[in-house]
Design an enzyme around this catalytic site. Structure first.
Site, PDB file in Angstrom:
ATOM      1  N   TYR A 151       0.737  -1.229   0.100  1.00 51.57           N
ATOM      2  CA  TYR A 151       0.109   0.012  -0.050  1.00 51.57           C
ATOM      3  C   TYR A 151       0.845   1.247   0.098  1.00 51.57           C
ATOM      4  O   TYR A 151       0.524   2.297  -0.729  1.00 51.57           O
ATOM      5  CB  TYR A 151      -0.842  -0.206   1.157  1.00 51.57           C
ATOM      6  CG  TYR A 151      -1.665   1.079   1.170  1.00 51.57           C
ATOM      7  CD1 TYR A 151      -2.696   1.489   0.574  1.00 51.57           C
ATOM      8  CD2 TYR A 151      -1.353   2.290   2.068  1.00 51.57           C
ATOM      9  CE1 TYR A 151      -3.579   2.539   0.895  1.00 51.57           C
ATOM     10  CE2 TYR A 151      -1.852   3.508   2.449  1.00 51.57           C
ATOM     11  CZ  TYR A 151      -3.117   3.747   1.638  1.00 51.57           C
ATOM     12  OH  TYR A 151      -3.740   4.773   1.683  1.00 51.57           O
ATOM     13  N   ASP A 173      -8.580  -3.227  -0.980  1.00 49.72           N
ATOM     14  CA  ASP A 173      -9.787  -2.376  -1.352  1.00 49.72           C
ATOM     15  C   ASP A 173      -9.484  -1.273  -2.128  1.00 49.72           C
ATOM     16  O   ASP A 173     -10.082  -0.505  -3.111  1.00 49.72           O
ATOM     17  CB  ASP A 173     -10.695  -2.143  -0.081  1.00 49.72           C
ATOM     18  CG  ASP A 173      -9.669  -1.642   1.111  1.00 49.72           C
ATOM     19  OD1 ASP A 173      -9.661  -0.291   0.841  1.00 49.72           O
ATOM     20  OD2 ASP A 173      -9.003  -2.354   1.620  1.00 49.72           O
ATOM     21  N   LYS A 200     -11.657  -8.620   5.699  1.00 46.92           N
ATOM     22  CA  LYS A 200     -12.037  -7.652   5.967  1.00 46.92           C
ATOM     23  C   LYS A 200     -12.586  -7.095   4.622  1.00 46.92           C
ATOM     24  O   LYS A 200     -12.154  -6.928   3.788  1.00 46.92           O
ATOM     25  CB  LYS A 200     -10.723  -6.560   6.195  1.00 46.92           C
ATOM     26  CG  LYS A 200     -11.240  -4.895   6.619  1.00 46.92           C
ATOM     27  CD  LYS A 200     -10.087  -4.043   6.505  1.00 46.92           C
ATOM     28  CE  LYS A 200      -9.573  -3.738   4.943  1.00 46.92           C
ATOM     29  NZ  LYS A 200      -8.599  -2.830   4.898  1.00 46.92           N
TER      30      LYS A 200
END
Length: 518
Positions: A260, A295, A367
Site C-alpha cells: 500500500y 480495497d 476485511k
C-alpha cells in the site's frame, strides 16, 4: 451457502506462485535494515520521549548512530553495550546522547552486550505476551460481537473527542473502533509524542493516544458486556515503530499492507518491504490482526476489470504475512464492494468476488470494505448501496465489516450517521442470518463463471509476476494502475546494509525458525 465450484489445483498454483514471489523479495531484502526498524527496536528496549525541540529520542539516537557509522551493526547491541558500560538505563543513555554528553561506540565486550540486549528484549516480550493474554482473557470473560464484526471509524483530529465518539459507537453496536490517522502522517519519518488534539482528517497515531483509547474501550466494553477491539494504522515510513507501540498498548488490529505505501504513498519499495516484515513480526507476536489494503486498488482501477488484481495481491500479502509469523486468523485480507452501481448484474459480480475470496482464504479473518467510489451525496441511494453491501457480507460470511456510511462523500460521519449505518447493518445481518445455509449457487451460472474467470486471471497474473519479479510488476503498474520504481519514492536513504555482525534480538524471540534473518 454451497461452495462455488472452483479448481483447487488452480488455487494451489496461484498460491505457490505468490509464495515464490514473496520469498524472493524476503531473501533480497534480508541483508538490509532501515532507520525505522532500528528506531522501533530502541522503542521496544525502552527509549521514548522527545528532546527540547520535540524530536523523538529514538530518532536522535539513530541519527547519532548513523553519524558514528554504527547503525549497520544494529541499534540494540550499541545501546545495550552503553547500558553495560555506563550503568544507565536505555532511556538515560538516549537522553545523554541527545544532550551531547555521551558518544556511543561499538561495545568493548560484544558477548556481554548481546546478553544484555537479549535480557531487555525478553522483558518487553514478556510484557507484550501479557497484553495478548489479557486480551484473550477479556474476550473469554466478556464475550465478543458475532461476525461480521461492525467496524466503525472515528476521525475528529482530537483524541479526547475521539474517545467520546468511540464510546458512543460502541454503545450503538460497534465491535471495532478504528481511529483513522491524520492526513499525511504516513509520510512523516518520526512518530509524534503525547496526546494530540490537532490532526487533519484524522488523529495522530501516538503511543499516548493508543493508551487513552484502549482505556476508554476497556471501560465501555465492561458497560456493554463485550470486548471492543481497537484499530489503528502502522503503514507509512514509521510502520515498525507504530507496530511496536500498538503491541505495547494492546491494540487488536493494525492496517498493515506489504504494498500500500509503495503504490498509494510513493514510499520506496525497498524500505517498505523491509519495514513490513519487521512490523508484521511484531503484530504476529502481539496477537494483532493485520488489515491489508487491496480495497484501495478499486478506487483507482475499475472494480470489475481489476478484480483479479485484488485476489493476486491478497495471495502475495498472505505469503508475506506467513513469512512474518502471522497465522490465517491474524490475516484481515482486504477487499471491497466497489462495482459501478449502474453496471447490469453488478450485485451478482460483487457476490461472486466476495465468495471467491472467502473460499480461497477459508480461515482468514477477511476485511470487507463498503462502497465509497460511487457514493454521490444522495444519502437515500447511498443507504441502499450500503444495504446491498451488508447483504453480500452476511451471505459470504465475512469477518471484519467496515460499516458503510450514507453520508460518504459529504462529510466526516456524525454520531447519528454512524447510528443509522449500524442499524442498517444489524437489520440485514439479523434478518438474513442463516440465508447462506438455505440457498445454493447455480452450477455453471453467472456467479460461478465470474468467480472462475477472476481466479484464472489472478493465476495468470501471478505467474507473470513470478517471471518478472514483484518490483518489475509494480513498475509496470500492474496493481491499481500506478507505477513505482525500486529506487524511487520516499525513504530510500533510510535503507541500511547490515554489517556481518549485525544483531537484533527480536526476531530470535518473536519468530523462531528459518526466517530470523537478523
Amino acid at each position: 451457502m454451497t461452495q462455488l465450484h472452483l479448481d483447487q489445483a488452480q488455487i494451489d498454483r496461484a498460491r505457490d506462485s505468490a509464495r515464490r514471489i514473496a520469498r524472493q523479495v524476503f531473501d533480497d531484502m534480508a541483508p538490509f535494515t532501515t532507520t525505522t526498524v532500528e528506531r522501533a527496536t530502541l522503542r521496544l528496549l525502552g527509549v521514548d520521549g522527545v528532546d527540547e525541540n520535540d524530536i523523538p529520542l529514538p530518532n536522535r539516537v539513530v541519527s547519532h548512530l548513523q553519524a558514528q557509522n554504527l547503525l549497520q551493526h544494529g541499534a540494540a547491541i550499541i545501546l545495550a553495550g552503553a547500558m553495560q558500560e555506563t550503568g544507565r538505563s536505555a532511556q538515560q543513555v538516549a537522553q545523554a546522547v541527545s544532550s551531547g554528553t555521551l558518544t556511543l561506540s561499538y561495545p568493548k565486550n560484544e558477548a556481554a552486550a548481546r546478553h544484555a540486549a537479549d535480557a531487555c528484549a525478553a522483558t518487553v516480550c514478556q510484557h507484550i505476551a501479557g497484553q495478548r493474554a489479557h486480551r484473550d482473557d477479556q474476550i473469554k470473560t466478556l464475550g465478543e460481537g458475532k461476525t461480521p464484526w461492525l467496524y466503525l471509524i472515528v476521525a475528529t483530529g482530537n483524541i479526547h473527542e475521539d474517545v467520546v465518539q468511540a464510546r458512543a459507537a460502541a454503545e450503538q453496536g460497534a465491535d471495532i473502533i478504528a481511529v483513522i490517522r491524520s492526513t499525511g502522517q504516513s509520510l512523516l519519518d518520526y512518530v509524534p509524542f503525547g496526546a494530540t488534539t490537532e490532526g487533519f482528517g484524522g488523529t495522530y497515531a501516538t503511543q499516548e493516544n493508543f493508551r487513552l483509547m484502549r482505556a476508554a474501550l476497556d471501560e465501555v466494553g465492561q458497560k456493554v458486556g463485550r470486548y471492543i477491539r481497537l484499530t489503528n494504522y502502522c503503514s507509512g515510513l514509521c510502520m515498525p515503530e507504530i507496530a511496536a507501540m500498538g503491541a505495547l498498548e494492546r491494540l487488536d488490529m493494525m492496517l498493515n499492507d506489504s504494498m500500500y505505501g509503495i503504490i498509494f504513498r510513493d514510499i520506496n519499495m525497498q524500505r517498505t518491504f523491509i519495514d513490513q516484515f519487521f512490523s508484521r513480526m511484531v503484530n504476529a507476536y502481539a496477537g494483532i490482526i493485520i488489515n491489508t489494503g487491496e480495497d484501495n486498488y478499486l478506487t483507482t482501477a475499475d472494480a470489475f476489470d481489476a478484480a483479479h488484481t485484488v485476489l493476486a495481491s491478497q495471495l502475495i500479502n498472505e505469503q508475506f504475512a506467513t513469512l512474518s509469523g502471522l497465522g490465517p486468523k491474524q490475516m484481515g485480507l482486504g477487499h471491497a464492494f466497489e462495482i459501478h452501481p449502474e453496471l447490469e448484474n453488478g450485485f451478482l459480480w460483487e457476490l461472486a468476488h466476495a465468495q471467491l475470496v472467502r473460499q480461497v482464504f477459508p480461515d482468514a479473518t477477511l476485511k470487507y470494505m463498503p462502497p465509497t467510489k460511487y457514493m454521490t451525496g444522495n444519502i437515500f441511494k447511498g443507504h441502499v448501496q450500503d444495504a446491498l453491501f451488508n447483504m453480500v457480507s452476511v451471505l459470504t460470511q465475512q469477518n471484519i465489516h467496515l460499516t458503510g456510511m450514507m453520508t460518504e462523500a459529504i462529510h466526516t460521519p456524525f454520531i447519528q450517521d454512524r447510528f443509522l449505518a449500524i442499524q442498517n447493518a444489524k437489520y440485514v445481518f439479523g434478518t438474513m442470518k442463516d440465508l447462506h445455509a438455505e440457498i445454493e449457487f447455480k452450477r455453471g451460472g453467472k456467479i460461478e463463471q465470474r468467480a472462475q474467470a477472476v481466479l484464472a486471471e489472478a493465476e495468470a497474473m501471478l505467474a507473470q509476476i513470478e517471471a518478472m519479479g514483484l518490483a518489475g510488476a509494480i513498475g509496470k503498474g500492474m496493481f491499481a494502475e500506478i507505477s513505482r520504481t525500486p529506487t524511487g519514492g520516499k525513504g530510500l536513504d533510510g535503507v541500511i546494509q547490515k554489517a556481518g555482525n549485525y544483531y537484533n534480538p527480536f526476531p530470535h524471540l518473536m519468530l523462531p525458525g528459518e526466517n530470523q534473518h537478523a
